[in-house]
Design an enzyme around this catalytic site. Structure first.
Site, PDB file in Angstrom:
ATOM      1  N   HIS A 305      25.465  44.907  14.681  1.00  0.00           N
ATOM      2  CA  HIS A 305      25.980  46.034  14.949  1.00  0.00           C
ATOM      3  C   HIS A 305      25.723  46.357  16.462  1.00  0.00           C
ATOM      4  O   HIS A 305      24.568  46.882  16.788  1.00  0.00           O
ATOM      5  CB  HIS A 305      25.315  46.869  13.762  1.00  0.00           C
ATOM      6  CG  HIS A 305      27.053  47.854  13.210  1.00  0.00           C
ATOM      7  ND1 HIS A 305      26.733  48.724  13.981  1.00  0.00           N
ATOM      8  CD2 HIS A 305      27.330  47.678  12.485  1.00  0.00           C
ATOM      9  CE1 HIS A 305      27.873  49.610  13.582  1.00  0.00           C
ATOM     10  NE2 HIS A 305      28.605  48.735  12.752  1.00  0.00           N
ATOM     11  N   ASP A 361      28.930  43.126   6.086  1.00  0.00           N
ATOM     12  CA  ASP A 361      30.234  42.613   5.725  1.00  0.00           C
ATOM     13  C   ASP A 361      29.119  41.515   5.585  1.00  0.00           C
ATOM     14  O   ASP A 361      29.521  39.911   4.882  1.00  0.00           O
ATOM     15  CB  ASP A 361      30.863  41.848   7.393  1.00  0.00           C
ATOM     16  CG  ASP A 361      32.145  42.869   7.499  1.00  0.00           C
ATOM     17  OD1 ASP A 361      32.273  43.306   6.878  1.00  0.00           O
ATOM     18  OD2 ASP A 361      32.073  43.511   8.401  1.00  0.00           O
TER      19      ASP A 361
HETATM   20  N1  CMC Z   1      24.762  35.848  16.098  1.00  0.00           N
HETATM   21  C1  CMC Z   1      24.609  35.339  17.077  1.00  0.00           C
HETATM   22  N2  CMC Z   1      23.950  36.616  18.439  1.00  0.00           N
HETATM   23  C2  CMC Z   1      24.330  38.187  18.291  1.00  0.00           C
HETATM   24  C3  CMC Z   1      25.442  38.062  17.035  1.00  0.00           C
HETATM   25  C4  CMC Z   1      25.622  37.096  15.875  1.00  0.00           C
HETATM   26  N3  CMC Z   1      26.130  38.152  15.393  1.00  0.00           N
HETATM   27  N4  CMC Z   1      25.306  39.633  17.731  1.00  0.00           N
HETATM   28  C5  CMC Z   1      25.229  39.326  18.856  1.00  0.00           C
HETATM   29  N5  CMC Z   1      25.012  38.607  19.251  1.00  0.00           N
HETATM   30  C6  CMC Z   1      23.678  38.281  20.745  1.00  0.00           C
HETATM   31  C7  CMC Z   1      25.168  38.336  22.343  1.00  0.00           C
HETATM   32  O1  CMC Z   1      25.281  37.087  22.424  1.00  0.00           O
HETATM   33  C8  CMC Z   1      24.430  39.081  22.690  1.00  0.00           C
HETATM   34  O2  CMC Z   1      22.926  38.120  23.204  1.00  0.00           O
HETATM   35  P1  CMC Z   1      22.369  37.675  24.732  1.00  0.00           P
HETATM   36  O3  CMC Z   1      21.940  39.034  25.254  1.00  0.00           O
HETATM   37  O4  CMC Z   1      21.987  36.612  24.912  1.00  0.00           O
HETATM   38  O5  CMC Z   1      23.577  37.871  25.518  1.00  0.00           O
HETATM   39  C9  CMC Z   1      23.375  40.557  22.145  1.00  0.00           C
HETATM   40  O6  CMC Z   1      23.159  39.960  20.805  1.00  0.00           O
HETATM   41  C10 CMC Z   1      23.791  41.395  22.827  1.00  0.00           C
HETATM   42  O7  CMC Z   1      24.957  41.515  21.743  1.00  0.00           O
HETATM   43  P2  CMC Z   1      26.406  42.470  22.075  1.00  0.00           P
HETATM   44  O8  CMC Z   1      27.128  41.420  21.873  1.00  0.00           O
HETATM   45  O9  CMC Z   1      25.784  43.103  23.368  1.00  0.00           O
HETATM   46  O10 CMC Z   1      26.501  43.273  20.437  1.00  0.00           O
HETATM   47  P3  CMC Z   1      27.473  44.225  20.691  1.00  0.00           P
HETATM   48  O11 CMC Z   1      27.442  45.646  20.410  1.00  0.00           O
HETATM   49  O12 CMC Z   1      28.787  44.038  21.587  1.00  0.00           O
HETATM   50  O13 CMC Z   1      28.353  43.346  19.032  1.00  0.00           O
HETATM   51  C11 CMC Z   1      29.104  42.971  17.064  1.00  0.00           C
HETATM   52  C12 CMC Z   1      28.228  43.746  18.018  1.00  0.00           C
HETATM   53  C13 CMC Z   1      29.322  43.821  15.882  1.00  0.00           C
HETATM   54  C14 CMC Z   1      30.553  42.935  17.991  1.00  0.00           C
HETATM   55  C15 CMC Z   1      28.339  41.681  17.404  1.00  0.00           C
HETATM   56  O14 CMC Z   1      27.054  41.798  16.857  1.00  0.00           O
HETATM   57  C16 CMC Z   1      28.631  40.642  16.619  1.00  0.00           C
HETATM   58  O15 CMC Z   1      29.877  40.136  17.220  1.00  0.00           O
HETATM   59  N6  CMC Z   1      28.586  39.765  15.128  1.00  0.00           N
HETATM   60  C17 CMC Z   1      29.316  39.043  14.317  1.00  0.00           C
HETATM   61  C18 CMC Z   1      30.443  39.991  13.746  1.00  0.00           C
HETATM   62  C19 CMC Z   1      30.168  40.974  12.898  1.00  0.00           C
HETATM   63  O16 CMC Z   1      29.636  40.302  11.609  1.00  0.00           O
HETATM   64  N7  CMC Z   1      30.799  42.369  12.690  1.00  0.00           N
HETATM   65  C20 CMC Z   1      30.696  43.409  11.653  1.00  0.00           C
HETATM   66  C21 CMC Z   1      30.227  44.143  12.885  1.00  0.00           C
HETATM   67  S1  CMC Z   1      29.789  45.245  11.186  1.00  0.00           S
HETATM   68  C22 CMC Z   1      31.155  46.110  10.321  1.00  0.00           C
HETATM   69  C23 CMC Z   1      32.624  46.924  11.337  1.00  0.00           C
HETATM   70  O17 CMC Z   1      31.618  48.147  11.332  1.00  0.00           O
HETATM   71  O18 CMC Z   1      32.975  46.445  11.400  1.00  0.00           O
END
Ligand code: CMC
Length: 427
Positions: A305, A361
């Site tokens: 998140h 989720d």
């Molecule tokens: N599985 C594997 N790796 C992950 C995941 C995941 N679900 N989420 C983040 N990471 C890794 C990402 O690849 C990155 O790794 P590295 O440092 O090696 O590059 C690190 O963790 C930081 O991630 P980020 O992409 O900078 O995180 P973000 O804040 O931009 O994204 C997120 C947040 C929710 C979009 C992301 O965690 C994600 O895609 N999760 C899966 C989709 C999901 O469950 N979304 C629902 C969010 S909650 C409902 C809502 O509020 O809408």
């Protein structure tokens, strides 16, 4: 504590005011940055940007705290209903018994769609995505009410009730048309959640009666989604609202933003992931390895998140609720895979170091499956739940006499010397 922040740029010092929230969060007010220094800030994805001041919802992502209007989500989950929480989110106070009766009547009186709107459903192809239908139909409400009056609280209450009430009627109608069944009229003797379940699952010759456990689980699901401060869809609603667009148009835009798999669509992605693991009999360890190796960009859906870096309090509540409702409806093999995945991830350095925990989720889809909601309606359910937050954020902008149109800047990185080539000379 100093209430200015000194920044040095090109050898000159500038002082910027520091703004403090009621929970002591601090922000540097850079509204005069460009005027005084010529610089702008660059914050791709807005991870460090406060886009507004808001009095609706508070999140402390490090401590796993979520409060609507100051009241902890755990308290509301235990004692409140979705509609009571919705009113709290929109109007900023708990309902008195009189508020409760009046709003309940308004929801009932406004539950039916205009007759001409029902005809629109015939024009959508049977496989149309329900989020597309929902967004189009919410926008269509503005056609029926071009001059929606929101100038005072009483008027606003009527418009809020219309949108909250009709959104569930539209959602159920989109489901019914997608399965080629008669669209059910709302019933005037049923409360919000039971009325929605009736419109989803009753048929002209067969009335559906939810168990109290199913009603309660759906009520809880909606309540836990009611608001979540400046997420992607709510920011979209505020963006559209800032141009003084009407509430229906602004919330229709919110639906579109919610649709994507990184936001509201994640609840579908979780179930698809669990189904794939089950169908292909992939060992959980192997799936976690693929995620960690970022093989084909595979992510553990329902994990991580932008704001919660400890745990998502909604996920805790939903895990328990999923167990309860599944105990009554007869279990789900996907829940066992979900537990196994969560345990593996929570004990793995990749997830620990990146502070990735189950989000709302991860378990919500289990509840929706147990209720009988089809997977392609999951994100619609999120949208119904998030409607109070979108309405409240629209209202906050609408009520603010100092509100300005949202208009971020950018750093241009394109060509600086583009050459026009006549069409017949292009290779
Ligand atoms: N599985 C594997 N790796 C992950 C995941 C995941 N679900 N989420 C983040 N990471 C890794 C990402 O690849 C990155 O790794 P590295 O440092 O090696 O590059 C690190 O963790 C930081 O991630 P980020 O992409 O900078 O995180 P973000 O804040 O931009 O994204 C997120 C947040 C929710 C979009 C992301 O965690 C994600 O895609 N999760 C899966 C989709 C999901 O469950 N979304 C629902 C969010 S909650 C409902 C809502 O509020 O809408």
């Amino acid at each position: 504590m100093s209430h200015t922040c000194r920044i040095e740029l090109d050898g000159t010092s500038y002082d910027f005011p520091v703004v403090e929230g009621t929970e002591n969060e601090l922000a540097i007010d850079i509204s005069k940055l460009r005027d005084t220094t010529g610089y702008i800030t660059l914050d791709d994805g807005y991870g460090n940007t406060g886009s507004c001041k808001s009095a609706i919802t508070y999140i402390d992502g490090d401590a796993g705290i979520l409060r609507y209007r100051g009241i902890p989500i755990e308290t509301l989950a235990e004692h409140s209903s979705f509609i009571e929480a919705a009113w709290l989110v929109i109007f900023g106070k708990l309902q008195t018994p009189a508020d409760r009766d009046r709003f309940s009547d308004l929801l009932t009186e406004n539950s039916a769609m205009p007759l001409s709107m029902r005809k629109h459903f015939d024009a959508f192809p049977p496989n149309a995505h329900p989020m597309a239908i929902l967004s189009a139909m919410i926008n269509t409400l503005s056609v029926h009410e071009p001059q929606a009056d929101t100038h005072n609280e009483a008027a606003m209450e009527v418009v809020a009730a219309r949108l909250l009430s009709k959104v569930r009627t539209i959602a159920a109608a989109s489901y019914k048309s997608s399965i080629d069944q008669a669209i059910m009229h709302p019933r005037y003797d049923l409360k919000y959640v039971d009325n929605f379940l009736h419109m989803m699952f009753s048929q002209p010759y067969h009335e559906y009666h939810p168990t109290p456990e199913v009603s309660r689980a759906l009520n809880l699901f909606l309540l836990l989604h009611a608001d979540h401060e400046q997420n992607c869809s709510t920011s979209t609603v505020r963006m559209v609202a800032s141009s003084q667009a009407n509430m229906y148009a602004s919330c229709a835009a919110g639906v579109c933003a919610l649709w994507g798999p990184l936001h509201g669509g994640a609840n579908v992605a979780v179930i698809e992931m669990l189904e794939e693991i089950k169908r292909r009999d992939i060992p959980v360890k192997e799936y976690v390895r693929k995620v960690k190796d970022k093989e084909d960009g595979v992510k553990l859906m329902g994990f991580g998140h932008r704001v919660y870096k400890n745990f998502d309090p909604r996920s805790k509540i939903l895990r328990e609720a999923a167990e309860k409702v599944l105990a009554q409806t007869g279990g789900d093999p996907l829940l066992d895979i979900a537990y196994e995945l969560a345990d593996a991830a929570l004990n793995d350095d990749y997830f620990i170091e990146r502070k990735l925990y189950p989000n709302v989720d991860f378990y919500s889809g289990m509840i929706l499956r147990a209720i009988g909601i089809p997977t392609n309606m999951f994100t619609v359910m999120f949208a119904i739940g998030r409607m109070p937050g979108w309405i409240a954020n629209w209202k906050e902008i609408h009520d603010d006499p100092k509100s300005r149109i949202y208009r971020p800047r950018q750093i241009y990185i394109g060509d600086t010397d583009g050459q026009w080539v006549p069409r017949d000379q292009r290779g």
